[in-house]
Write a protein that holds these residues in place. Sequence first.
Motif, PDB file in Angstrom:
ATOM      1  N   LEU A 163       5.759   8.412  13.650  1.00 15.48           N
ATOM      2  CA  LEU A 163       5.907   7.904  12.293  1.00 15.48           C
ATOM      3  C   LEU A 163       6.572   6.538  12.298  1.00 15.48           C
ATOM      4  O   LEU A 163       7.491   6.283  13.076  1.00 15.48           O
ATOM      5  CB  LEU A 163       6.763   8.860  11.455  1.00 15.48           C
ATOM      6  N   GLU A 164       6.096   5.664  11.419  1.00 16.31           N
ATOM      7  CA  GLU A 164       6.765   4.398  11.143  1.00 16.31           C
ATOM      8  C   GLU A 164       7.133   4.381   9.671  1.00 16.31           C
ATOM      9  O   GLU A 164       6.277   4.559   8.800  1.00 16.31           O
ATOM     10  CB  GLU A 164       5.859   3.203  11.470  1.00 16.31           C
ATOM     11  N   GLY A 165       8.408   4.199   9.380  1.00 17.80           N
ATOM     12  CA  GLY A 165       8.878   4.228   8.003  1.00 17.80           C
ATOM     13  C   GLY A 165       8.454   2.997   7.228  1.00 17.80           C
ATOM     14  O   GLY A 165       8.360   1.892   7.763  1.00 17.80           O
ATOM     15  N   SER A 181       0.844  -1.186   0.000  1.00 21.13           N
ATOM     16  CA  SER A 181       0.000   0.000   0.000  1.00 21.13           C
ATOM     17  C   SER A 181       0.880   1.235   0.000  1.00 21.13           C
ATOM     18  O   SER A 181       2.099   1.158   0.134  1.00 21.13           O
ATOM     19  CB  SER A 181      -0.920   0.009   1.225  1.00 21.13           C
ATOM     20  N   ALA A 182       0.249   2.390  -0.137  1.00 19.78           N
ATOM     21  CA  ALA A 182       1.011   3.638  -0.134  1.00 19.78           C
ATOM     22  C   ALA A 182       1.710   3.846   1.205  1.00 19.78           C
ATOM     23  O   ALA A 182       2.865   4.271   1.254  1.00 19.78           O
ATOM     24  CB  ALA A 182       0.074   4.808  -0.439  1.00 19.78           C
ATOM     25  N   ALA A 183       1.016   3.529   2.307  1.00 18.57           N
ATOM     26  CA  ALA A 183       1.634   3.687   3.632  1.00 18.57           C
ATOM     27  C   ALA A 183       2.760   2.682   3.832  1.00 18.57           C
ATOM     28  O   ALA A 183       3.779   2.996   4.449  1.00 18.57           O
ATOM     29  CB  ALA A 183       0.576   3.520   4.719  1.00 18.57           C
ATOM     30  N   GLY A 184       2.599   1.464   3.300  1.00 13.67           N
ATOM     31  CA  GLY A 184       3.649   0.461   3.455  1.00 13.67           C
ATOM     32  C   GLY A 184       4.899   0.796   2.665  1.00 13.67           C
ATOM     33  O   GLY A 184       6.002   0.405   3.045  1.00 13.67           O
ATOM     34  N   LEU A 185       4.742   1.520   1.554  1.00 19.36           N
ATOM     35  CA  LEU A 185       5.904   1.905   0.759  1.00 19.36           C
ATOM     36  C   LEU A 185       6.546   3.184   1.265  1.00 19.36           C
ATOM     37  O   LEU A 185       7.768   3.337   1.163  1.00 19.36           O
ATOM     38  CB  LEU A 185       5.505   2.083  -0.713  1.00 19.36           C
ATOM     39  N   THR A 186       5.781   4.114   1.781  1.00 13.71           N
ATOM     40  CA  THR A 186       6.334   5.409   2.188  1.00 13.71           C
ATOM     41  C   THR A 186       6.462   5.486   3.711  1.00 13.71           C
ATOM     42  O   THR A 186       7.528   5.216   4.251  1.00 13.71           O
ATOM     43  CB  THR A 186       5.456   6.542   1.648  1.00 13.71           C
ATOM     44  N   ALA A 187       5.410   5.866   4.396  1.00 14.72           N
ATOM     45  CA  ALA A 187       5.440   5.954   5.857  1.00 14.72           C
ATOM     46  C   ALA A 187       4.006   5.988   6.367  1.00 14.72           C
ATOM     47  O   ALA A 187       3.087   6.395   5.649  1.00 14.72           O
ATOM     48  CB  ALA A 187       6.197   7.198   6.324  1.00 14.72           C
ATOM     49  N   SER A 188       3.831   5.564   7.584  1.00  7.07           N
ATOM     50  CA  SER A 188       2.505   5.558   8.202  1.00  7.07           C
ATOM     51  C   SER A 188       2.579   6.270   9.545  1.00  7.07           C
ATOM     52  O   SER A 188       3.635   6.321  10.183  1.00  7.07           O
ATOM     53  CB  SER A 188       1.993   4.128   8.394  1.00  7.07           C
ATOM     54  N   VAL A 189       1.449   6.806   9.976  1.00  6.71           N
ATOM     55  CA  VAL A 189       1.349   7.483  11.262  1.00  6.71           C
ATOM     56  C   VAL A 189       0.657   6.543  12.239  1.00  6.71           C
ATOM     57  O   VAL A 189      -0.446   6.062  11.978  1.00  6.71           O
ATOM     58  CB  VAL A 189       0.571   8.806  11.134  1.00  6.71           C
TER      59      VAL A 189
END
Length: 731
Positions: free
Chosen positions: A421-423, A402-410
């Motif tokens: 943040l989790e990278g 997903s977009a969060a899995g590739l970039t970063a998630s809050v």
Amino acid sequence: MSFDRASVFNTSVLPGEQNDDQFSEVIKAFRSFILEFRMENQYIYREQLRQNLLVNKYLLTIQNDHLIVFNEELNKKLVDDPAEMIPLFEQAITDIARRIIYLNNEEIPTTFPSCQLVLLSNDNKVSMRDLSSSHIGKIVKISGIVISASTLNSKVTKVALMCRSCKHTLQLSVTTSLGDINAPKSCQAPQQPNSEKPSCPPDPYIIVHDKSTFIDQQILKLQETPDMVPIGEMPRHLLLSVDRYLTNQVIPGTRCDMVGIYSIYQAKQPRRDGGQSNVAIRNPFMRVLGIHTATDDSRIGNSVTFTEEEEEEFLEMARSDGFYETFANSIAPSIYGNEDIKKAVACLLIGGSKKILPDGMRLRGDINVLLLGDPGTAKSQLLKFAEKVAPVSIYTSGKGSSAAGLTASVQRDPATRDFYLEGGAMVLADGGIVCIDEFDKMRDEDRVAIHEAMEQQTISIAKAGITTVLNSRTSVLAAANPIFGRYDDMKSPGENIDFQTTILSRFDMIFIVKDEHNPKRDMSIAHHVMNVHTNGGINNEDEDVEGEIPIQKMKRFIMYCKQKAAPRLSEAAAERLSSHFIGIRRELKKQESHSAERSSIPITVRQLEAIIRITESLAKLELSPVASDRHVTEAIRLFKASTMDAVTQGSADTDEIKAQVTVIQAHLKKRLPIGWSTSVETLKREFCHSNKMPKFVNFDEFALQKALYILEKMDTIQFRHQGKSVFRSGL
């Protein structure tokens, strides 16, 4: 002294004289180590402390190897009982710092900042999976990737408590880094003479914040590196507590080694039924004493050291004749052919030169490659090999990303309820490569999320009140299938490629890999595959003899190139590149003027920068400081064999087949009046294999199938009996 250890403590209000004497001896030994240890006639720790104090930094960085050389028994005490010895060590540092700043005893104030000990170790690392109860209270060294970092919070070291009823005050020293403060459950006020002891309620104490002492603290989450995780298992992670000068030293995505005390704490975990949680269960964490990371320029370069023998071997390899071909052939040797793709992967692994302009703008040196083609053309195997040979790499599939899995998630911290943040994959692979398989199966919104990461090499986050920028200095190696599953020669590249122009322009090289039916090539591939399957285990030694580079040596060589080489273009090479780019744009304009549609693969200034990066990577592969005209020639050839070939893919063949299809369609309409039917085999004999009709002898079966397919889409012909017969139904 400390409650961070797995032991039972008996404390008294006044410590015994024997303990005081013992502690003073330990402090004296630490003090003598700081003042007297020297290397090459230089007192390194005395000078380091003086330099830190000049810039108001109250800390001292110690190498445990030096302590072993100076006093092995003192080091053993520190290792066996770090929670008790480290406060004594810091007290010794504080005493010396006070003496350095205030030479006269009368000038020394009563309050002086406590100095921090930063401990670095060259001991063997302990795997996160091997940490057990036997390591609790011991100094351990672990490595991993920082996946999240909390905001700074204040940790209390000395807490002032006051009874709500009788106003009795109490001072407590807090030694645990995580968990709650254990305040007394009853009032500790002493009974006054000739008076009764006040009857205070249970839990009477409240915290007086303005009389308490606080330090900065940050909570990190460290995760195992992907190469340490066994197949089929989830990566482990561990909470880290850093304080004072160690805070804000690392960001998500940093690969680092941590030295600290493996400890336990009691977390707030109320049961669902409202009762108390099991107080005998403790959660592990590490109280960090030292952090070792690579420098900002290269995560993998400066953290690796090379021997003189290795450097001589690498220089000899890079300057040998035919090394470029040898290095490319060593990439996925089990895959037959695909020489240009292997050379492109070699350029991607080495990378170009990063540049920082005077205005602060950064130009990326990482190369992105897209492999687009039919199934069964070994695209995924190339990605797997690149992941294996790259020093820092992450492999992921487009469908499961997903977009969060590739970039970063809050994420939200369950204890403090703060956001952090989790990278994602592109943050964790900073300084390496990201291999994305099934790139075409990603959702459009997920694919758009990596636009910024591929060109600017940063990831901007603006979620839940968090606005920040993370580094993602990675190369992207992606594999995808055409929109119809297989590449359709009757359609233009734009109709076969289901990607937006914005994502295609960010790839430096785009290869269209077609599974062509060539009997000679098929025979060679069959022999190669059979040889791999029958002699795969025996051939490894022969491959080394033939000149192919082993994977470990290749990985070390890539690290060496990234660390030592940063080539620049010569004037002649720059002039040739600029004139070549102008020629490409001129040709593309002519093609677009003759055809009705524009190319879906754009040729912009990004493609000029792509050729520059390829040229620099070829020079870096040979450890050359300057990219010459020879490197430019090969870079232009690679670019023409990849992106330019994809732009003009099969244009001549497509025009010929289209002409045949047009003629066949006209004759099919004459051959099949409305309401008539015939078999496909009859049409093949008449149009493709008939000597009686010389007009149609040169027609290809592929053109016939395309003509039937197009007519069917126009609702003028219907297929029946699974394509064995054709029926003309009319408009």
